[in-house]
Scaffold this motif. Structure first.
Motif, PDB file in Angstrom:
ATOM      1  N   THR A  96      36.951  36.426  39.494  1.00  0.00           N
ATOM      2  CA  THR A  96      36.863  36.509  40.947  1.00  0.00           C
ATOM      3  C   THR A  96      37.803  35.470  41.549  1.00  0.00           C
ATOM      4  N   ASP A 104      39.329  45.045  45.039  1.00  0.00           N
ATOM      5  CA  ASP A 104      37.896  45.161  45.273  1.00  0.00           C
ATOM      6  C   ASP A 104      37.193  45.326  43.927  1.00  0.00           C
ATOM      7  N   ARG A 106      34.733  46.812  43.019  1.00  0.00           N
ATOM      8  CA  ARG A 106      34.211  48.149  42.762  1.00  0.00           C
ATOM      9  C   ARG A 106      35.277  49.119  42.284  1.00  0.00           C
ATOM     10  N   GLU A 107      36.553  48.699  42.342  1.00  0.00           N
ATOM     11  CA  GLU A 107      37.642  49.554  41.882  1.00  0.00           C
ATOM     12  C   GLU A 107      37.889  49.435  40.376  1.00  0.00           C
ATOM     13  N   ILE A 137      39.590  39.883  40.864  1.00  0.00           N
ATOM     14  CA  ILE A 137      38.751  40.782  41.661  1.00  0.00           C
ATOM     15  C   ILE A 137      38.163  39.996  42.828  1.00  0.00           C
ATOM     16  N   ILE A 139      35.018  40.156  45.991  1.00  0.00           N
ATOM     17  CA  ILE A 139      33.847  40.787  46.603  1.00  0.00           C
ATOM     18  C   ILE A 139      34.055  40.718  48.112  1.00  0.00           C
ATOM     19  N   PRO A 140      34.254  41.859  48.789  1.00  0.00           N
ATOM     20  CA  PRO A 140      34.560  41.837  50.222  1.00  0.00           C
ATOM     21  C   PRO A 140      33.470  41.135  51.030  1.00  0.00           C
ATOM     22  N   THR A 157      28.388  41.886  40.749  1.00  0.00           N
ATOM     23  CA  THR A 157      29.391  42.517  39.894  1.00  0.00           C
ATOM     24  C   THR A 157      28.756  43.248  38.720  1.00  0.00           C
ATOM     25  N   GLU A 160      27.212  46.601  39.613  1.00  0.00           N
ATOM     26  CA  GLU A 160      28.215  47.661  39.744  1.00  0.00           C
ATOM     27  C   GLU A 160      28.603  48.177  38.358  1.00  0.00           C
TER      28      GLU A 160
END
Length: 236
Positions: A96, A104, A106-107, A137, A139-140, A157, A160
């Motif tokens: 992160t 993102d 989640r991608e 990565i 996290i928005p 994370t 997900e």
């Protein structure tokens, strides 16, 4: 061990995701360590990796991670060794980090073997971790703070990753944990008093049969009931 407990441990082992893990780089606050390991157990992560920046940190953290009997914690003295080991296992290494190349979280395809680097509470991941990672990565966030607590970021994370793996059916078939690991967890989780006695006396763990019972010869049982000084007569 009751049949119910035996079955519960087996079900847990069958859902372990041996190719999903986290690496705590310098995370040292006991409540964060405990929360990360607890989340890993809930997700089905069997192994966690930790880089300790100094011996004092390692010793201070032992009480936080040592109380979790279901997740193995592998310790390292430096980041390079930890990430090298993860890559040798075929893991994609994520970290992160708010950067121009971050995507993102989640991608990411978490059905691939994946390791997630969790940076130190105050300073985040080290430059070495950022350089060795395969992907940054993020996290928005739309509030005023720029980052989540490390244990919360871990949970977000990993859930997900769990969502993707469940959709892919990766929790539906028995996991690939080794026979040695399975036997150890069954013994320590189903027969904790005997397990502690083995550790204290230096006795090898016995096999656990399909009913959750201990399989051991007479010598093992005798040594289990005696103190170590009296073993000589048995070994002769």
């Amino acid at each position: 061990m009751t049949p119910e407990r035996h079955q519960r441990i087996l079900e847990m082992l069958n859902k372990r995701q041996v190719d999903l893990t986290v690496c705590m780089e310098g995370v040292h606050k006991p409540h964060n360590l405990a929360a990360v390991v607890r989340t890993c157990d809930a997700i089905g992560v069997s192994d966690v990796h930790a880089v300790w920046k100094n011996e004092r940190m390692r010793v201070g953290a032992s009480s936080a991670v040592g109380s979790h009997n279901w997740v193995d914690v592998h310790s390292y003295d430096n980041t390079k060794d930890a990430i090298t080991r993860l890559k040798e296992q075929g893991m994609q290494v994520l970290v992160t980090n708010l950067s121009d190349t971050a995507v993102d979280f989640r991608e990411i395809d978490y059905t691939k073997p994946t390791a997630i680097i969790l940076g130190q509470e105050k300073f985040g991941a080290s430059d070495e971790a950022l350089a060795m990672a395969d992907q940054d990565i993020v996290i928005p966030m739309v509030g005023m703070v720029q980052s989540l607590n490390v244990s919360v970021a871990c949970a977000v994370t990993l859930y997900e990753a769990q969502r993707q793996r469940q959709l892919a059916g990766m929790y539906d078939s028995p996991s690939e944990v080794t026979a040695e690991h399975r036997n150890r967890v069954l013994f320590e989780g189903g027969h904790p008093i005997f397990a502690k006695a083995c550790q204290r006396k230096g006795l090898p763990y016995p096999q656990i049969d399909d009913d959750g019972e201990i399989v051991a010869d007479d010598d093992w049982w005798k040594k289990m009931q005696m103190n170590k000084e009296a073993w000589a007569d048995i070994d002769e």
